[in-house]
Design an enzyme around this catalytic site. Structure first.
Site, short mmCIF file in Angstrom:
data_model
loop_
_atom_site.label_atom_id
_atom_site.label_comp_id
_atom_site.label_asym_id
_atom_site.label_seq_id
_atom_site.Cartn_x
_atom_site.Cartn_y
_atom_site.Cartn_z
N GLU A 79 -19.39 -11.00 41.75
CA GLU A 79 -19.59 -10.61 43.06
C GLU A 79 -18.72 -11.40 43.91
O GLU A 79 -18.65 -11.20 45.23
CB GLU A 79 -21.12 -10.85 43.43
CG GLU A 79 -22.14 -9.89 42.84
CD GLU A 79 -23.39 -10.09 43.32
OE1 GLU A 79 -23.79 -11.16 43.75
OE2 GLU A 79 -24.38 -9.20 43.13
N GLU A 110 -24.59 -13.60 19.36
CA GLU A 110 -24.74 -14.97 19.84
C GLU A 110 -24.33 -15.93 18.61
O GLU A 110 -24.18 -17.23 18.69
CB GLU A 110 -26.04 -15.15 20.42
CG GLU A 110 -27.24 -15.28 19.63
CD GLU A 110 -28.65 -15.30 20.26
OE1 GLU A 110 -29.25 -16.54 19.92
OE2 GLU A 110 -28.78 -15.10 21.23
#
Length: 272
Positions: A79, A110
């Site tokens: 953003e 992960e």
């Protein structure tokens, strides 16, 4: 000793609770998050100052994470170019499994001890940059191994974790330990840990962008004019700042210069 993030919930027999009880208890837990963050603001401030220093010296910022925290960091980063008009590549996120697989929730990634560092190598990470690890547990191998490599090469590191004295904190120059306590659903760190992470991402990016001069007063003067709502907001902002009474005139000036800041700078030149 059981890590805080894995400790049993303070609530039990949830399947027998009413909707009203469940929402009340979840809200009770959520209200603890802001208070915990308040207690670690000095650590947050140290991390922010380090990020600002790196970016002012033409370095870059990288979040690196997996799971919910990693995905939240991606949402924050994507953003910023629109909201603050910064070039892409200044604020970045490295996600286990890749940002292009954001919606796939590749949790198994992960545990990959090489992918994080390889991803940083692919963007030519260097000592001018800063890398901030995101891991609720503070032990995520994808994050931990990448930070270890960074420190070996004198690349500044930070982290946001939700347990005390973790291996990831030990590899961080600027650790932030946000101890939000056991989750409402035992081990579900998408809840309070995720809420804390989102709040911190907002706090970090907003403060950094402000200190980099991307905000004037309290306005997004560098926002990109990507839709009608933002154009309208920019026009009204320019009308107020430049004391222009005619909406169409202000809109024409704004669109000609691309941002409120650019339009204001041109207007100042004309009046001088």
């Amino acid at each position: 000793m059981i890590p805080i993030t894995e400790q049993s919930s303070l609530y039990d027999q949830l399947e027998n609770k009413s909707v009203e009880e469940l929402t009340r208890y979840i809200n009770q837990e959520d209200t603890k998050v802001a208070k915990v963050i308040e207690g670690v603001l000095p650590s947050v401030n140290n991390l922010i100052n380090a990020i600002v220093s790196k970016l002012k010296a033409d370095g870059r910022m990288f979040y690196i994470g997996a799971g919910s925290g990693g995905r939240l960091s991606v949402l924050d980063v994507i953003e910023l170019p629109t909201t603050y008009g910064i070039p892409k590549g200044i604020f970045n996120a490295i996600l286990a499994g890749g940002i292009d697989r954001l919606a796939d929730a590749l949790e198994e990634k992960e545990d990959d001890v090489n992918e994080g560092w390889n991803a940083l190598l692919n963007v030519e990470i260097n000592p001018n940059d800063i890398v901030v690890g995101i891991s609720a547990s503070g032990t995520t191998p994808f994050v931990l191994e990448a930070l270890k490599k960074c420190r070996e090469l004198n690349i500044t590191t930070g982290c946001i974790v939700s347990n005390p004295s973790t291996p990831i904190s030990a590899q961080s120059d600027y650790p932030v330990e946000v101890l939000t306590g056991p989750e409402f659903i035992t081990g579900s760190t998408r809840m309070k840990c995720g809420t804390a992470q989102k709040m911190l991402f907002d706090m970090i990016s907003t403060t950094v962008m402000t200190k980099l001069g991307r905000i004037e007063g309290n306005n997004m003067v560098n926002v990109k004019l990507i839709n009608d709502k933002i154009v309208d907001r920019g026009v009204k902002m320019l009308m107020q700042k430049a004391e222009i009474e005619n909406y169409d005139e202000a809109k024409s000036i704004l669109l000609a210069h691309g941002t409120v800041k650019g339009a204001m700078e041109e207007l100042v030149k004309k009046h001088n």
